[in-house]
Design an enzyme around this catalytic site. Structure first.
Site, PDB file in Angstrom:
ATOM      1  CB  CYS A 119      -0.944  -0.011   1.191  1.00 27.91           C
ATOM      2  SG  CYS A 119      -2.082  -1.402   1.095  1.00 27.91           S
ATOM      3  CG  HIS A 260      -3.287   3.148   1.698  1.00 26.81           C
ATOM      4  ND1 HIS A 260      -3.595   2.721   0.431  1.00 26.81           N
ATOM      5  CD2 HIS A 260      -3.475   2.073   2.519  1.00 26.81           C
ATOM      6  CE1 HIS A 260      -3.951   1.449   0.477  1.00 26.81           C
ATOM      7  NE2 HIS A 260      -3.885   1.034   1.735  1.00 26.81           N
ATOM      8  CG  ASN A 290      -6.675  -1.141   0.481  1.00 23.01           C
ATOM      9  OD1 ASN A 290      -5.936  -0.676  -0.387  1.00 23.01           O
ATOM     10  ND2 ASN A 290      -6.215  -1.619   1.614  1.00 23.01           N
TER      11      ASN A 290
HETATM   12  N1  COA Z   1     -18.857  -8.490   8.012  1.00 21.53           N
HETATM   13  C1  COA Z   1     -19.331  -8.758   9.227  1.00 21.53           C
HETATM   14  N2  COA Z   1     -18.558  -9.034  10.266  1.00 21.53           N
HETATM   15  C2  COA Z   1     -17.230  -9.068  10.058  1.00 21.53           C
HETATM   16  C3  COA Z   1     -16.656  -8.816   8.803  1.00 21.53           C
HETATM   17  C4  COA Z   1     -17.530  -8.537   7.750  1.00 21.53           C
HETATM   18  N3  COA Z   1     -17.105  -8.264   6.498  1.00 21.53           N
HETATM   19  N4  COA Z   1     -15.319  -8.908   8.897  1.00 21.53           N
HETATM   20  C5  COA Z   1     -15.053  -9.210  10.173  1.00 21.53           C
HETATM   21  N5  COA Z   1     -16.198  -9.328  10.861  1.00 21.53           N
HETATM   22  C6  COA Z   1     -16.384  -9.658  12.282  1.00 21.53           C
HETATM   23  C7  COA Z   1     -15.218 -10.442  12.844  1.00 21.53           C
HETATM   24  O1  COA Z   1     -15.337 -11.816  12.531  1.00 21.53           O
HETATM   25  C8  COA Z   1     -15.386 -10.175  14.321  1.00 21.53           C
HETATM   26  O2  COA Z   1     -16.395 -11.010  14.807  1.00 21.53           O
HETATM   27  P1  COA Z   1     -16.250 -11.685  16.263  1.00 21.53           P
HETATM   28  O3  COA Z   1     -16.182 -10.525  17.211  1.00 21.53           O
HETATM   29  O4  COA Z   1     -17.481 -12.492  16.372  1.00 21.53           O
HETATM   30  O5  COA Z   1     -14.977 -12.471  16.212  1.00 21.53           O
HETATM   31  C9  COA Z   1     -15.911  -8.740  14.352  1.00 21.53           C
HETATM   32  O6  COA Z   1     -16.424  -8.469  13.022  1.00 21.53           O
HETATM   33  C10 COA Z   1     -14.848  -7.710  14.659  1.00 21.53           C
HETATM   34  O7  COA Z   1     -13.699  -8.018  13.868  1.00 21.53           O
HETATM   35  P2  COA Z   1     -12.412  -7.102  13.879  1.00 21.53           P
HETATM   36  O8  COA Z   1     -11.345  -7.733  13.047  1.00 21.53           O
HETATM   37  O9  COA Z   1     -12.123  -6.742  15.293  1.00 21.53           O
HETATM   38  O10 COA Z   1     -13.007  -5.831  13.118  1.00 21.53           O
HETATM   39  P3  COA Z   1     -12.340  -4.452  12.968  1.00 21.53           P
HETATM   40  O11 COA Z   1     -13.191  -3.421  13.564  1.00 21.53           O
HETATM   41  O12 COA Z   1     -10.888  -4.487  13.376  1.00 21.53           O
HETATM   42  O13 COA Z   1     -12.398  -4.243  11.388  1.00 21.53           O
HETATM   43  C11 COA Z   1     -10.874  -4.348   9.535  1.00 21.53           C
HETATM   44  C12 COA Z   1     -11.738  -5.150  10.539  1.00 21.53           C
HETATM   45  C13 COA Z   1     -10.137  -5.322   8.652  1.00 21.53           C
HETATM   46  C14 COA Z   1     -11.824  -3.502   8.711  1.00 21.53           C
HETATM   47  C15 COA Z   1      -9.895  -3.465  10.313  1.00 21.53           C
HETATM   48  O14 COA Z   1      -9.239  -4.241  11.282  1.00 21.53           O
HETATM   49  C16 COA Z   1      -8.870  -2.817   9.452  1.00 21.53           C
HETATM   50  O15 COA Z   1      -9.169  -1.923   8.693  1.00 21.53           O
HETATM   51  N6  COA Z   1      -7.575  -3.185   9.610  1.00 21.53           N
HETATM   52  C17 COA Z   1      -6.468  -2.518   8.966  1.00 21.53           C
HETATM   53  C18 COA Z   1      -6.482  -2.634   7.480  1.00 21.53           C
HETATM   54  C19 COA Z   1      -5.251  -1.974   6.917  1.00 21.53           C
HETATM   55  O16 COA Z   1      -4.949  -0.848   7.189  1.00 21.53           O
HETATM   56  N7  COA Z   1      -4.472  -2.690   6.161  1.00 21.53           N
HETATM   57  C20 COA Z   1      -3.214  -2.169   5.717  1.00 21.53           C
HETATM   58  C21 COA Z   1      -3.294  -1.620   4.393  1.00 21.53           C
HETATM   59  S1  COA Z   1      -3.823  -2.798   3.229  1.00 21.53           S
END
Ligand code: COA
Length: 336
Positions: A119, A260, A290
């Site tokens: 990224c 980004h 993304n």
């Molecule tokens: N729809 C519904 N629920 C979802 C889901 C989706 N698409 N994806 C994950 N969940 C659930 C998880 O399974 C989890 O459920 P649980 O509590 O029963 O285990 C819950 O939502 C919370 O998951 P979590 O991973 O804590 O969510 P989050 O708030 O951290 O959001 C991302 C997930 C990926 C959006 C977030 O972590 C993120 O943006 N991370 C960084 C991404 C990034 O910057 N990458 C680098 C550049 S590519």
């Protein structure tokens, strides 16, 4: 020995182009294929829809973006000296996607290479391209960010499949003797201790493709979302604040943060730390998701097309991604 006199120049962006595939995947589509909801995706990420390239590889995205740049600017293919393609989804290991783009557009005098910075790839490529311009050896360097993320997304994994989209965008770098314009500063980092937080395990030399790797779905993106989220918020904000301080910039001086686009919550946290307001932040994650190396040039292209970028605008470009890789670039926009 080369005794040519080398002038002190900056590299400036003098043309821009983009390409978005037509096929749109909205959040409703993902409700049908995995256990998710439009509401979860919007509130947790800010994404509403993203694009998918149906035919061909990343070279299609990169080529179309460069063609669009050439249409916008009148740049002729034979004028191009160098083509750098930032991508983590090259058409194949070799030849480089830059070679395919070079041939597709007929840039018969160009050399080029691919750059893998995830990224942050576009920022790394921008710095590499700017250095080639500043060397005095090259006058027209094309820097492209392009990724066909749909080729490595596991559409059965709800935690990653909703996040990514396909796109390409390109800028042309040329020298300027007016040092008030162009790329002023860059702070770029790798931190390989994050290698196991966001990666694609198989298909490389460490774990070549086999029936077993395919069966275990190891040719797709793996991400520990929460772990990446925490370091991304801190890393992107820290480096953005650092580049402001190093260049004596206040929040009022900055026309736009061009971040980004991985997660709206990461973008907002970065803007808050910089003390800049929402209307000073380039945001298009809602439309494209993304797109990895494409997000930042795509943001520039969208805002330039909309007449929102003005000559003299001070921009902070910031990214965080797999590797980890992260960084900021400070540039003064020089297109009318
Ligand atoms: N729809 C519904 N629920 C979802 C889901 C989706 N698409 N994806 C994950 N969940 C659930 C998880 O399974 C989890 O459920 P649980 O509590 O029963 O285990 C819950 O939502 C919370 O998951 P979590 O991973 O804590 O969510 P989050 O708030 O951290 O959001 C991302 C997930 C990926 C959006 C977030 O972590 C993120 O943006 N991370 C960084 C991404 C990034 O910057 N990458 C680098 C550049 S590519």
């Amino acid at each position: 020995m080369n005794t040519r006199e080398r002038k002190v120049v900056n590299a400036q962006i003098t043309a821009i182009g983009k390409y978005l595939p037509e096929k749109v995947l909205d959040n409703k589509y993902f409700e049908q294929i995995v256990d998710t909801s439009d509401e979860w995706i919007r509130t947790r990420t800010g994404i509403v829809e993203r694009r998918k390239l149906e035919e061909g590889g990343t070279s299609v995205l990169a080529t179309r973006a460069l063609e669009n740049l050439m249409e916008n600017s009148g740049l002729k293919p034979e004028e191009i000296d160098v083509i750098i393609v930032a991508t983590v989804t090259p058409d194949m290991f070799f030849p480089a996607t830059s070679c395919l783009v070079q041939d597709n557009v007929g840039a018969k005098n160009a050399w080029g290479f691919d750059l893998s910075g995830a990224c942050s790839g576009f920022l790394f490529a921008l710095k590499a391209g700017a250095s080639l311009i500043q060397s005095g050896d090259y006058k027209k360097v094309v820097v492209i960010g392009a990724d066909k993320m749909s080729s490595i997304v596991d559409y059965t994994d709800r935690t990653t499949c909703v996040l990514f989209g396909d796109a390409g965008a390109a800028v042309l770098l040329e020298p300027t003797e007016d040092l008030d314009y162009g790329i002023q500063d860059a702070i770029l980092h790798c931190d390989g201790s994050g290698r196991d937080a966001l990666y694609m395990a198989a298909g490389g030399s460490a774990m070549p493709a086999s029936h077993e790797t395919v069966d275990k779905r190891l040719h797709y993106i793996y991400q520990d979302g929460q772990r990446v989220f925490k370091v991304a918020v801190k890393g992107m904000a820290d480096v953005s604040v650092e580049i402001m301080k190093r260049n004596n910039l206040t929040a009022e001086d900055v026309a736009y943060l061009v971040p980004h686009q991985a997660n709206l919550r990461i973008i907002s946290a970065t803007a808050n730390r910089m003390g800049i307001s929402e209307d000073q932040v380039v945001i298009n994650i809602d439309k494209y998701g993304n797109t990895t190396a494409a997000t930042i040039p795509l943001g520039l292209a969208d805002y330039y097309e909309a007449g929102k970028l003005k000559k003299g605008d001070k921009l902070i470009l910031s990214a965080f991604g797999a590797g980890y890789t992260f960084g900021s670039v400070y540039l003064v926009w020089s297109m009318d």
